[in-house]
Write a protein that holds these residues in place. Structure first.
Motif, PDB file in Angstrom:
ATOM      1  N   SER A  20    -104.527  20.478 -64.407  1.00 37.08           N
ATOM      2  CA  SER A  20    -105.026  19.461 -65.331  1.00 37.08           C
ATOM      3  C   SER A  20    -106.531  19.536 -65.489  1.00 37.08           C
ATOM      4  CB  SER A  20    -104.625  18.062 -64.852  1.00 37.08           C
ATOM      5  OG  SER A  20    -105.182  17.804 -63.584  1.00 37.08           O
ATOM      6  N   VAL A  21    -107.226  19.909 -64.422  1.00 32.54           N
ATOM      7  CA  VAL A  21    -108.684  20.048 -64.497  1.00 32.54           C
ATOM      8  C   VAL A  21    -109.039  21.213 -65.398  1.00 32.54           C
ATOM      9  CG1 VAL A  21    -110.778  20.524 -63.187  1.00 32.54           C
ATOM     10  CG2 VAL A  21    -109.022  19.018 -62.231  1.00 32.54           C
ATOM     11  N   PHE A  22    -108.273  22.312 -65.259  1.00 32.70           N
ATOM     12  CA  PHE A  22    -108.529  23.472 -66.104  1.00 32.70           C
ATOM     13  C   PHE A  22    -108.314  23.140 -67.578  1.00 32.70           C
ATOM     14  CE2 PHE A  22    -106.789  27.107 -68.432  1.00 32.70           C
ATOM     15  CZ  PHE A  22    -107.874  27.962 -68.355  1.00 32.70           C
ATOM     16  N   VAL A  23    -107.230  22.402 -67.860  1.00 26.29           N
ATOM     17  CA  VAL A  23    -106.936  22.023 -69.234  1.00 26.29           C
ATOM     18  C   VAL A  23    -108.054  21.175 -69.798  1.00 26.29           C
ATOM     19  CG1 VAL A  23    -105.400  20.634 -70.679  1.00 26.29           C
ATOM     20  CG2 VAL A  23    -104.433  22.225 -69.009  1.00 26.29           C
ATOM     21  N   ALA A  24    -108.541  20.216 -68.986  1.00 24.37           N
ATOM     22  CA  ALA A  24    -109.613  19.334 -69.452  1.00 24.37           C
ATOM     23  C   ALA A  24    -110.872  20.115 -69.763  1.00 24.37           C
ATOM     24  CB  ALA A  24    -109.893  18.264 -68.393  1.00 24.37           C
ATOM     25  N   CYS A  25    -111.160  21.110 -68.975  1.00 23.30           N
ATOM     26  CA  CYS A  25    -112.382  21.887 -69.189  1.00 23.30           C
ATOM     27  C   CYS A  25    -112.246  22.853 -70.356  1.00 23.30           C
ATOM     28  CB  CYS A  25    -112.732  22.651 -67.916  1.00 23.30           C
ATOM     29  SG  CYS A  25    -113.331  21.579 -66.583  1.00 23.30           S
ATOM     30  N   SER A  26    -111.028  23.350 -70.578  1.00 22.47           N
ATOM     31  CA  SER A  26    -110.844  24.323 -71.649  1.00 22.47           C
ATOM     32  C   SER A  26    -110.708  23.654 -73.002  1.00 22.47           C
ATOM     33  CB  SER A  26    -109.613  25.186 -71.370  1.00 22.47           C
ATOM     34  OG  SER A  26    -108.451  24.377 -71.333  1.00 22.47           O
ATOM     35  N   ALA A  27    -110.343  22.382 -73.035  1.00 25.13           N
ATOM     36  CA  ALA A  27    -110.173  21.674 -74.302  1.00 25.13           C
ATOM     37  C   ALA A  27    -111.512  21.231 -74.851  1.00 25.13           C
ATOM     38  CB  ALA A  27    -109.276  20.463 -74.103  1.00 25.13           C
ATOM     39  N   GLU A  28    -111.613  21.242 -76.170  1.00 20.17           N
ATOM     40  CA  GLU A  28    -112.768  20.642 -76.825  1.00 20.17           C
ATOM     41  C   GLU A  28    -112.332  19.305 -77.408  1.00 20.17           C
ATOM     42  OE1 GLU A  28    -116.485  21.632 -79.825  1.00 20.17           O
ATOM     43  OE2 GLU A  28    -114.833  23.068 -79.632  1.00 20.17           O
ATOM     44  N   VAL A  29    -112.898  18.251 -76.872  1.00 18.41           N
ATOM     45  CA  VAL A  29    -112.544  16.893 -77.287  1.00 18.41           C
ATOM     46  C   VAL A  29    -113.598  16.404 -78.270  1.00 18.41           C
ATOM     47  CG1 VAL A  29    -112.141  14.527 -76.534  1.00 18.41           C
ATOM     48  CG2 VAL A  29    -111.397  16.443 -75.096  1.00 18.41           C
ATOM     49  N   PHE A  30    -113.174  16.163 -79.492  1.00 19.30           N
ATOM     50  CA  PHE A  30    -114.103  15.687 -80.524  1.00 19.30           C
ATOM     51  C   PHE A  30    -114.252  14.168 -80.482  1.00 19.30           C
ATOM     52  CE2 PHE A  30    -111.863  19.473 -82.203  1.00 19.30           C
ATOM     53  CZ  PHE A  30    -112.936  20.354 -82.210  1.00 19.30           C
ATOM     54  N   PHE A  31    -113.162  13.499 -80.103  1.00 22.48           N
ATOM     55  CA  PHE A  31    -113.198  12.044 -80.032  1.00 22.48           C
ATOM     56  C   PHE A  31    -112.095  11.566 -79.098  1.00 22.48           C
ATOM     57  CE2 PHE A  31    -111.944   7.820 -81.811  1.00 22.48           C
ATOM     58  CZ  PHE A  31    -113.128   7.149 -81.559  1.00 22.48           C
ATOM     59  N   GLU A  32    -112.445  10.658 -78.212  1.00 17.44           N
ATOM     60  CA  GLU A  32    -111.462  10.066 -77.309  1.00 17.44           C
ATOM     61  C   GLU A  32    -111.854   8.616 -77.069  1.00 17.44           C
ATOM     62  OE1 GLU A  32    -110.460  12.384 -73.915  1.00 17.44           O
ATOM     63  OE2 GLU A  32    -109.704  10.661 -72.774  1.00 17.44           O
ATOM     64  N   GLU A  33    -110.918   7.716 -77.305  1.00 17.18           N
ATOM     65  CA  GLU A  33    -111.210   6.291 -77.176  1.00 17.18           C
ATOM     66  C   GLU A  33    -110.073   5.594 -76.442  1.00 17.18           C
ATOM     67  OE1 GLU A  33    -112.883   3.408 -76.669  1.00 17.18           O
ATOM     68  OE2 GLU A  33    -114.018   3.962 -78.466  1.00 17.18           O
ATOM     69  N   ARG A  34    -110.432   4.953 -75.321  1.00 15.28           N
ATOM     70  CA  ARG A  34    -109.447   4.195 -74.556  1.00 15.28           C
ATOM     71  C   ARG A  34    -109.759   2.702 -74.559  1.00 15.28           C
ATOM     72  NH1 ARG A  34    -107.194   8.093 -69.763  1.00 15.28           N
ATOM     73  NH2 ARG A  34    -107.688  10.090 -70.756  1.00 15.28           N
ATOM     74  N   PHE A  35    -110.731   2.296 -75.354  1.00 19.16           N
ATOM     75  CA  PHE A  35    -111.102   0.900 -75.556  1.00 19.16           C
ATOM     76  C   PHE A  35    -111.438   0.190 -74.241  1.00 19.16           C
ATOM     77  CE2 PHE A  35    -108.674   1.981 -79.373  1.00 19.16           C
ATOM     78  CZ  PHE A  35    -109.585   1.603 -80.338  1.00 19.16           C
ATOM     79  N   ASP A  36    -112.269   0.862 -73.446  1.00 14.63           N
ATOM     80  CA  ASP A  36    -112.796   0.223 -72.252  1.00 14.63           C
ATOM     81  C   ASP A  36    -114.037  -0.574 -72.635  1.00 14.63           C
ATOM     82  OD1 ASP A  36    -114.464   2.284 -72.850  1.00 14.63           O
ATOM     83  OD2 ASP A  36    -114.158   3.407 -70.996  1.00 14.63           O
ATOM     84  N   ASP A  37    -114.786  -1.035 -71.635  1.00 14.70           N
ATOM     85  CA  ASP A  37    -115.968  -1.849 -71.908  1.00 14.70           C
ATOM     86  C   ASP A  37    -116.940  -1.112 -72.829  1.00 14.70           C
ATOM     87  OD1 ASP A  37    -114.934  -3.791 -70.311  1.00 14.70           O
ATOM     88  OD2 ASP A  37    -116.056  -3.199 -68.516  1.00 14.70           O
ATOM     89  N   GLY A  38    -117.495  -1.849 -73.771  1.00  8.31           N
ATOM     90  CA  GLY A  38    -118.455  -1.276 -74.701  1.00  8.31           C
ATOM     91  C   GLY A  38    -117.839  -0.681 -75.946  1.00  8.31           C
ATOM     92  N   TRP A  39    -116.543  -0.865 -76.130  1.00  8.63           N
ATOM     93  CA  TRP A  39    -115.883  -0.266 -77.285  1.00  8.63           C
ATOM     94  C   TRP A  39    -116.462  -0.782 -78.608  1.00  8.63           C
ATOM     95  CZ3 TRP A  39    -113.226  -2.838 -81.121  1.00  8.63           C
ATOM     96  CH2 TRP A  39    -112.960  -4.188 -80.885  1.00  8.63           C
ATOM     97  N   GLU A  40    -116.940  -2.049 -78.587  1.00 10.83           N
ATOM     98  CA  GLU A  40    -117.467  -2.633 -79.838  1.00 10.83           C
ATOM     99  C   GLU A  40    -118.657  -1.864 -80.381  1.00 10.83           C
ATOM    100  OE1 GLU A  40    -117.124  -4.256 -76.958  1.00 10.83           O
ATOM    101  OE2 GLU A  40    -116.367  -6.300 -77.243  1.00 10.83           O
ATOM    102  N   SER A  41    -119.415  -1.228 -79.490  1.00  6.26           N
ATOM    103  CA  SER A  41    -120.594  -0.482 -79.932  1.00  6.26           C
ATOM    104  C   SER A  41    -120.221   0.823 -80.626  1.00  6.26           C
ATOM    105  CB  SER A  41    -121.502  -0.178 -78.736  1.00  6.26           C
ATOM    106  OG  SER A  41    -120.853   0.696 -77.816  1.00  6.26           O
TER     107      SER A  41
END
Length: 402
Positions: A20-41
């Motif tokens: 899973s770490v390898f996948v995360a590093c090899s992927a290019e993430v353009f946008f990811e939103e989990r609506f944690d604190d500060g999402w309004e900004s």
């Protein structure tokens, strides 16, 4: 998690690396939103429809039933409103790369008419005015309205025209969270997944009408004069049986009986009513036989379409910079979460498993418990309505009336 981009290269730990770490590093993430604190900004709520009092709100919540009360998304509120919200991310193009769009949605309101889809937009957009008339590059996700519309939209913009997928993809219609994933590949193929299971796949060439057909019927072709397209013909050797024309169409009903009160002098001679003759087969026709000269149904030959021009970059979307929801809902209550735009289907699959996958059972249990409680409360209410008034109460009411 806020919108982010992957680093060009990830330095991985020495020898043994978790997949899973390898996948995360090899992927290019353009946008990811989990609506944690500060999402309004990171998100802009549009003023669209506010001037006519028809703009809805977005509530930060985990919903009325969930797998984790701390895992929140954004939910539409109240009923019969328009909803529009968008977030910006660093501009990118998916040329030469796979494009993955993924998000989760839970229709807590038991949605009967309304959308639950996401849009990706290119170019410059005034987010405060984002609404239904703003052009988009991709629209993807479920849409429900009545009994007839329960489908997943996949609409792609090509040369400033929106093209809907020609295939029918059924969406989920219950009140639980579901994950929708769209994968578009550089070989001009695509896949649509729901809850990490493929529901549809195919070719951008075949399943959308973005390009004119490669072949067309020859408009100048004509059926030859000697072309015989009659599959069956009369058998010239078949002859009409002798006496066939003498067979009556109707005969007296042999089972009929003269009524007991029938008077021949007053009523006349009794005759049995006529019924269709089972031996009469209609006007005689010669039997049909296979036509030895039958050439099949004539079809115009196919020729190259002079208007067709191949485009191997149908899959390419340039200048994408925004993700947003633009919806109309009769009943509000759709909760969106875990939005992802990246280039790696495996990264998206793992993200779905780590979020929705880990919490779906707890969410289902919470929903079932709530449904059970509602059913019990309804039974109690029905029992209360059926209880007769006690005598003391009735006497007091009578006394009051006096």
């Amino acid at each position: 998690m806020a919108s982010s981009q992957a680093s060009p290269g990830c330095s991985l730990a020495p020898l043994l690396v978790v997949l899973s770490v390898f996948v995360a590093c090899s992927a290019e993430v353009f946008f990811e939103e989990r609506f944690d604190d500060g999402w309004e900004s990171r998100w802009v709520i549009s003023d669209w429809k506010k001037d006519v009092g028809a703009a809805g709100e977005w509530i930060h919540t985990a919903g009325r039933w969930n797998g984790d009360p701390n895992d929140k998304g954004i939910q539409t509120y109240p009923d019969s409103k328009f909803f529009a919200i968008s977030a910006r991310f660093p501009e990118f193009s998916n040329k030469d790369n796979t494009l993955v769009i993924q998000f989760s949605v839970k229709h807590e309101q038991d949605l009967d008419c309304g959308g639950g889809y996401i849009k990706l937009l290119s170019g410059d957009v005034d987010q405060s005015k984002f609404g239904g008339d703003v052009p988009y590059s991709i629209m993807f996700g479920p849409d429900i309205c009545g009994y007839n519309t329960k489908k997943v939209h996949v609409i792609l913009n090509y040369k400033d025209k929106n093209h809907a997928i020609e295939k029918d993809i059924k969406c989920e219609t219950d009140q639980l969270t579901h994950v929708y994933t769209l994968i578009i590949k550089p070989d001009n193929t695509y896949s649509v997944l729901i809850d990490n299971e493929e529901k549809q796949s195919g070719s951008l060439y075949k399943d959308w009408k973005m390009l004119p057909p490669k072949k067309i019927k020859d408009p100048n072709a004509k059926k030859p004069d000697d072309w015989d397209d009659n599959e069956y013909i009369d058998d010239l050797e078949d002859k009409k049986p002798e006496g066939y024309d003498d067979i009556p169409t109707e005969v007296p009903d042999s089972s009929a009986e003269k009524p007991e009160d029938w008077d021949d002098e007053e009523d006349g001679e009794w005759k049995a009513p006529l019924i269709p003759n089972p031996e009469y087969q209609g006007p005689w026709k010669p039997k049909k036989i296979k036509n030895p000269d039958y050439k099949g149904k004539w079809k115009a030959p196919m020729i190259d379409n002079p208007e067709f021009k191949d485009d191997p970059e149908l899959y390419v979307f340039n200048g994408m910079k925004y993700a947003g929801f633009e919806l109309w809902q009769v009943k509000a209550g759709s909760l969106f979460d875990n939005i992802l735009v990246c280039d790696d289907p495996e990264y998206a699959k793992n993200m779905a498993a780590e979020t929705w996958g880990k919490m779906k059972e707890a969410e289902k249990n919470a929903f079932d418990e709530m449904q059970k409680k509602r059913a019990e409360e309804k039974v109690d209410e029905d029992d209360t309505e059926d209880e007769p008034e006690d005598d003391e109460s009735s006497e007091e009411d009578a006394h009051d009336e006096l």
